[in-house]
Every structure is written in structure tokens, then in C-alpha cells.
Design a protein around this motif. Structure first.
Motif, PDB file in Angstrom:
ATOM      1  N   THR A 193     -10.025 -11.901 -11.544  1.00 38.41           N
ATOM      2  CA  THR A 193      -8.874 -12.237 -10.694  1.00 38.41           C
ATOM      3  C   THR A 193      -7.855 -11.101 -10.734  1.00 38.41           C
ATOM      4  O   THR A 193      -7.277 -10.740  -9.698  1.00 38.41           O
ATOM      5  CB  THR A 193      -8.234 -13.562 -11.144  1.00 38.41           C
ATOM      6  OG1 THR A 193      -9.194 -14.613 -10.993  1.00 38.41           O
ATOM      7  CG2 THR A 193      -6.984 -13.885 -10.334  1.00 38.41           C
ATOM      8  N   GLN A 217      -9.117  -8.413  -8.419  1.00 39.71           N
ATOM      9  CA  GLN A 217      -8.906  -8.766  -7.012  1.00 39.71           C
ATOM     10  C   GLN A 217      -7.435  -8.668  -6.628  1.00 39.71           C
ATOM     11  O   GLN A 217      -7.095  -8.155  -5.555  1.00 39.71           O
ATOM     12  CB  GLN A 217      -9.430 -10.180  -6.716  1.00 39.71           C
ATOM     13  CG  GLN A 217      -9.338 -10.559  -5.243  1.00 39.71           C
ATOM     14  CD  GLN A 217     -10.168  -9.647  -4.352  1.00 39.71           C
ATOM     15  OE1 GLN A 217     -11.376  -9.611  -4.471  1.00 39.71           O
ATOM     16  NE2 GLN A 217      -9.521  -8.888  -3.469  1.00 39.71           N
ATOM     17  N   ASN A 218      -6.541  -9.136  -7.500  1.00 43.71           N
ATOM     18  CA  ASN A 218      -5.105  -9.040  -7.209  1.00 43.71           C
ATOM     19  C   ASN A 218      -4.668  -7.585  -7.093  1.00 43.71           C
ATOM     20  O   ASN A 218      -3.822  -7.250  -6.259  1.00 43.71           O
ATOM     21  CB  ASN A 218      -4.293  -9.758  -8.286  1.00 43.71           C
ATOM     22  CG  ASN A 218      -4.428 -11.260  -8.207  1.00 43.71           C
ATOM     23  OD1 ASN A 218      -4.863 -11.812  -7.208  1.00 43.71           O
ATOM     24  ND2 ASN A 218      -4.072 -11.935  -9.287  1.00 43.71           N
ATOM     25  N   GLY A 232      -4.638  -2.295  -1.588  1.00 37.56           N
ATOM     26  CA  GLY A 232      -5.465  -2.161  -0.398  1.00 37.56           C
ATOM     27  C   GLY A 232      -6.809  -1.565  -0.759  1.00 37.56           C
ATOM     28  O   GLY A 232      -6.873  -0.569  -1.483  1.00 37.56           O
ATOM     29  N   LYS A 233      -7.886  -2.185  -0.285  1.00 38.87           N
ATOM     30  CA  LYS A 233      -9.229  -1.769  -0.717  1.00 38.87           C
ATOM     31  C   LYS A 233      -9.565  -0.340  -0.335  1.00 38.87           C
ATOM     32  O   LYS A 233     -10.408   0.287  -0.968  1.00 38.87           O
ATOM     33  CB  LYS A 233     -10.299  -2.739  -0.203  1.00 38.87           C
ATOM     34  CG  LYS A 233     -10.546  -2.692   1.276  1.00 38.87           C
ATOM     35  CD  LYS A 233     -11.640  -3.658   1.667  1.00 38.87           C
ATOM     36  CE  LYS A 233     -11.848  -3.573   3.163  1.00 38.87           C
ATOM     37  NZ  LYS A 233     -13.186  -3.267   3.528  1.00 38.87           N
ATOM     38  N   GLN A 267       0.826  -1.198   0.000  1.00 41.79           N
ATOM     39  CA  GLN A 267       0.000   0.000   0.000  1.00 41.79           C
ATOM     40  C   GLN A 267       0.865   1.255   0.000  1.00 41.79           C
ATOM     41  O   GLN A 267       0.532   2.242  -0.652  1.00 41.79           O
ATOM     42  CB  GLN A 267      -0.945   0.023   1.209  1.00 41.79           C
ATOM     43  CG  GLN A 267      -2.018  -1.022   1.169  1.00 41.79           C
ATOM     44  CD  GLN A 267      -1.619  -2.316   1.862  1.00 41.79           C
ATOM     45  OE1 GLN A 267      -0.459  -2.577   2.140  1.00 41.79           O
ATOM     46  NE2 GLN A 267      -2.603  -3.155   2.123  1.00 41.79           N
ATOM     47  N   ASN A 315      -5.792  -6.376  -3.750  1.00 42.79           N
ATOM     48  CA  ASN A 315      -4.934  -6.958  -2.713  1.00 42.79           C
ATOM     49  C   ASN A 315      -3.604  -6.228  -2.613  1.00 42.79           C
ATOM     50  O   ASN A 315      -3.071  -6.029  -1.522  1.00 42.79           O
ATOM     51  CB  ASN A 315      -4.691  -8.441  -2.993  1.00 42.79           C
ATOM     52  CG  ASN A 315      -5.945  -9.278  -2.852  1.00 42.79           C
ATOM     53  OD1 ASN A 315      -6.963  -8.844  -2.333  1.00 42.79           O
ATOM     54  ND2 ASN A 315      -5.876 -10.504  -3.355  1.00 42.79           N
ATOM     55  N   GLN A 363     -16.044  -4.636  -2.005  1.00 42.98           N
ATOM     56  CA  GLN A 363     -14.773  -3.918  -1.920  1.00 42.98           C
ATOM     57  C   GLN A 363     -14.831  -2.616  -2.740  1.00 42.98           C
ATOM     58  O   GLN A 363     -13.820  -2.075  -3.141  1.00 42.98           O
ATOM     59  CB  GLN A 363     -13.643  -4.816  -2.415  1.00 42.98           C
ATOM     60  CG  GLN A 363     -13.468  -6.055  -1.551  1.00 42.98           C
ATOM     61  CD  GLN A 363     -12.502  -7.022  -2.180  1.00 42.98           C
ATOM     62  OE1 GLN A 363     -11.287  -6.845  -2.048  1.00 42.98           O
ATOM     63  NE2 GLN A 363     -13.017  -8.037  -2.866  1.00 42.98           N
TER      64      GLN A 363
END
Length: 151
Positions: free
Chosen positions: A53, A56-57, A63-64, A25, A60, A100
Motif C-alpha cells: 500500500t 502504491q500511495n 505519478g507512475k 507530480q 499515486n 506500473q
């Protein structure tokens, strides 16, 4: 070791640690990103699953709380949400991304041209998710500072 050498080594170590990336982050900072999906999912929806995917990666890594993600769907890309109507795993992935703060944006030109009813034919598409033109939305978001990604 003299005090001067120790001080120089300590200062060097501090400077090095400040320039090296810490948590992801910290490295990536805050981001605004638009993912562009205008293709069919292929056999078993593999291409659409791969794109989600990637989203989402990305979350990750950044940071959401540090990322604003829009997924613009037009053309064959709207079939991602059509397939999610009957695919529990895809529904789960879409729902997870929405929790998210990922927004799935759907092109009204595609809906109209293909006679798709978002209430009946697509998974969880609401009025706020529909934009007049997917392509124009991509340009608009880039002008607003969103980074363009085509997975």
C-alpha cells in the motif's frame, strides 16, 4: 488603486503562485526508490500488504511516469511472493504494481539457503528478477541514486 500598486500586487501574486506546489507530480518530480522488505508478513500478511500500500500511495503521489520503483525481497520478505501464489488479492496487488513498472527483486542467497524454487514456490519471479544478494542490491541501487525506504 494606482497602476504601480496593481502591478506590484500582480507580480506578488504571480511569484507566490510559482512557489506554491501545484499537482503532486510537480512537487515531487522524478524519483527512483527502492523499498526494502526482509520481514514476515505477519498474521494474514498484514505487514506485506501495508508495505505494498505504501508503494502504491507513493506512485499515486508522484505519478507512475515519474517514478522508478524496485522492491527488494530477501530473508522472510520473499514470503510475500510465496503467499501470493495462493492469495488472489495479493496476486492482484503485485500484478497491478508490476503494470506500473514496479520490479520485485528477489535475493538468490535466500532462495538457495531456504531451498526455494522460484518457478514453483513464488508468484511470477523470472530470471531477471533474481539478484545474487538482496543486501548488496540495496547498496548498489542506493549508489545508483535510488532513495531507500523501509516500510
Amino acid at each position: 488603486m494606482t497602476a504601480m500598486i496593481r502591478s506590484a500586487l500582480l507580480a506578488s501574486a504571480i511569484a507566490t503562485s510559482m512557489t506554491m506546489p501545484g499537482a503532486a507530480q510537480d512537487r515531487y518530480g522524478e524519483q527512483k526508490v527502492v523499498y526494502h522488505i526482509n520481514y514476515d508478513g505477519g498474521e494474514g500478511g498484514k505487514k506485506h500488504r501495508g508495505a505494498l500500500t505504501n508503494v502504491q500511495n507513493h506512485i499515486n503521489a508522484v505519478g507512475k511516469d515519474n517514478i522508478d520503483v524496485k522492491v527488494v525481497l530477501h530473508g522472510d520478505g520473499v514470503y510475500l511472493l510465496r503467499d501470493a501464489v495462493s492469495d488472489q488479492k495479493l496476486q492482484s496487488t503485485v500484478t497491478s504494481l508490476k503494470t506500473q513498472n514496479v520490479q520485485f527483486v528477489v535475493c538468490n542467497n535466500t532462495l538457495t539457503g531456504r531451498k526455494i524454487n522460484p518457478d514453483n514456490d513464488l508468484f511470477e519471479v523470472f530470471d531477471d528478477d533474481i539478484v545474487p544478494s538482496g543486501v548488496a542490491e540495496l547498496s548498489y541501487l542506493q549508489l545508483q541514486g535510488y532513495t531507500y525506504v523501509k516500510p
